[in-house]
Design a protein around this motif. Structure first.
Motif, short mmCIF file in Angstrom:
data_model
loop_
_atom_site.label_atom_id
_atom_site.label_comp_id
_atom_site.label_asym_id
_atom_site.label_seq_id
_atom_site.Cartn_x
_atom_site.Cartn_y
_atom_site.Cartn_z
N ASP A 54 0.83 -1.22 0.00
CA ASP A 54 0.00 0.00 0.00
C ASP A 54 0.86 1.26 0.00
OD1 ASP A 54 -2.27 -1.55 -0.01
OD2 ASP A 54 -2.66 -1.32 2.16
N ASP A 89 2.34 1.65 -3.40
CA ASP A 89 1.28 2.02 -4.35
C ASP A 89 0.89 3.47 -4.21
OD1 ASP A 89 1.25 -0.52 -5.39
OD2 ASP A 89 -0.57 -1.16 -4.34
N ASP A 90 0.92 3.98 -2.97
CA ASP A 90 0.58 5.38 -2.72
C ASP A 90 1.75 6.33 -3.00
OD1 ASP A 90 -1.93 4.59 -1.97
OD2 ASP A 90 -1.52 4.64 0.18
#
Length: 98
Positions: free
Chosen positions: A89, A92-93
Motif C-alpha cells: 500500500d 502504491d501510494d
C-alpha cells in the motif's frame, strides 16, 4: 527461464514434507532471479512471492510442529502478511518512508 525437474524419492507416493520443501526451494530461486534481473521493478512481484513463501512455511509448519507451535507460526505469518500488505500500500501510494 530454464525449467527444472524435481525428482521425488518415491514416484508412487509424494511425501507432503518433501513436496513442501521442493516448493520452498522453487520460491527461493524465484526471489534470487527477481533480485538479480529486476531489483527495483520487481518489488511488487517480490512481495507476492514473499506472501506465497509465508503461506508455504505455514503449510510446512503444520506438517512438523505441535499444536501450540502451529498457532504461534500462524500468528507470526499473519503479522508478516499484514506488513507485506502495508508495504505494498505504501509503495502504491508513492510513500517513501514506511
Amino acid at each position: 527461464m530454464a525449467a527444472e525437474i524435481i525428482e521425488f524419492p518415491n514416484r508412487g507416493y509424494q511425501d507432503p514434507l518433501v513436496t513442501s520443501v521442493a516448493r520452498l526451494e522453487q520460491m527461493v530461486k524465484e526471489v534470487d532471479r527477481l533480485a538479480a534481473e529486476q531489483p527495483a521493478d520487481g518489488l511488487g512481484q517480490l512481495l507476492v512471492v514473499m506472501e506465497r513463501f509465508g503461506d508455504r512455511l505455514v503449510d510446512l509448519a503444520h506438517l512438523v510442529l505441535d499444536d501450540d507451535a502451529k498457532r504461534n507460526v500462524q500468528i507470526a505469518f499473519t503479522s508478516l502478511s499484514d506488513k507485506i500488505a502495508a508495504t505494498r500500500d505504501a509503495f502504491d501510494d508513492g510513500a517513501t518512508d514506511l
